[in-house]
Design an enzyme around this catalytic site. Sequence first.
Site, PDB file in Angstrom:
ATOM      1  N   LYS A  89       0.802  -1.227   0.000  1.00 48.16           N
ATOM      2  CA  LYS A  89       0.000   0.000   0.000  1.00 48.16           C
ATOM      3  C   LYS A  89       0.836   1.279   0.000  1.00 48.16           C
ATOM      4  CE  LYS A  89      -4.399  -1.394   0.202  1.00 48.16           C
ATOM      5  NZ  LYS A  89      -5.491  -0.876  -0.651  1.00 48.16           N
ATOM      6  N   SER A 149       0.420 -10.005  -0.330  1.00 46.66           N
ATOM      7  CA  SER A 149       0.159  -8.562  -0.335  1.00 46.66           C
ATOM      8  C   SER A 149       0.437  -7.870   0.987  1.00 46.66           C
ATOM      9  CB  SER A 149      -1.292  -8.297  -0.755  1.00 46.66           C
ATOM     10  OG  SER A 149      -2.182  -8.970   0.105  1.00 46.66           O
TER      11      SER A 149
END
Length: 433
Positions: free
Chosen positions: A71, A326
């Site tokens: 992110k 992720s």
Amino acid sequence: MNKQNPPSIEVRGHGGGASYFPDIVDIKQAAEAIRPVSEVTPLMPNIGYSKALGANILLKREDLHQIRSYKIRGAYNKISSLSREQLDKGVVCASAGNHAQGVAFACNHLGIEATIYMPSVTPKQKVEQTKMFGDKWVTVVLEGDSFDDSSKAALQYCKAQGKTFVHPFDDPKIIEGQGTVGLEILDRAKEPIDFIFVAVGGGGLAAGLCGVFKALSPNTKIIGVEPEGAPSMRTSMDLGKNTELDKIDKFIDGAAVKKVGDYTFDICSKYLYDMITIPEGKVCQTILDLYNRDAIVAEPAGALTVSALDFYGEEIKGKNVVCIISGGNNDITRMAEIKERALLYGRLKHYFIIRFPQRPGALRQFVVEILGPTDDITHFEYSKKTNKENAPAIVGIELKSPDDLEPLIHRMKKNQFFGDYLNDKPDLFEYLI
């Protein structure tokens, strides 16, 4: 396997505006923009999964960023693109955790004030990390029971204060920043990539990958993976329009949104090869496997892609496959629940209402004659009643094999101990357990 057959729809951007698709030039510019803060994460072969599946399985370790998720890429790309006037007013975001940390890190690095809204149920580890990365530049506000609740509150505050909202997924600059993951994969892959598995929450990373691989490796098949309890992209694709779910299971918090982005839906519905959902219990087992076998600490959303491999087993044989890990922001206090869900999914943990005869020695008989030699009682709730015949107890039993269940139930019934089986009664299970 039910492949996604994209509906014929006109691509419209956020709020129904002009069409948008991430351009490879913009993604390459994003890669340059984020260079000061974004590590180039490794693309690592995994021997265990490769051998088990007969494929070349590569893990893209986005959990190895300083903030332990990809992110930072989109957050920094977006914030660093703002005008001086926007930066001076400060920014606002809403996040279930990882986007919050990316925004916090970016704002601390750039010296920008940020107000970050997070759901009240956000794991404590993610809240504390957000405060640490943001330091004096960030104010954290816990609001609502889900990302969607926090997002609504953040948007209202943002509008009232005249600040800039940094969306976690439905923004071109965010999508282009996340797309840099794809550039790194292609730069480090020694052979052409046949399949990429990517977790889908709001869809920003998946949309960014679509931009990269359509331009540079169009034969690569991109598979989106969602939690079974929060299938917002899958539902929207099935209906042919971006659709908000009434309720979701928030356990896989990094991929649990009621509605995906308008940009991301339009892109993913056209360019994803498939969109699949994975049971939360399967993801929990993968978290445990990654930790025990590979010393990888993956959060639930980070383990989604590896969990999907079994569901694609035949198609990926002999292929080059990338799974994007992720994120790795997993709170250790959640491990008991993760193990419980994994055991329930694997049919190794079972709960019963047991009717014990109200006589001395009944419990001993149950342990000696009813339980198998490898069965283990892990939960027991009982209080003696005035009933002269029997009294119920809630008993949890862990088995070595799912095949041990039917013989166990048979022995219970034969000896009049069986009351009810709770695993397949979700409402009663949730109330009692």
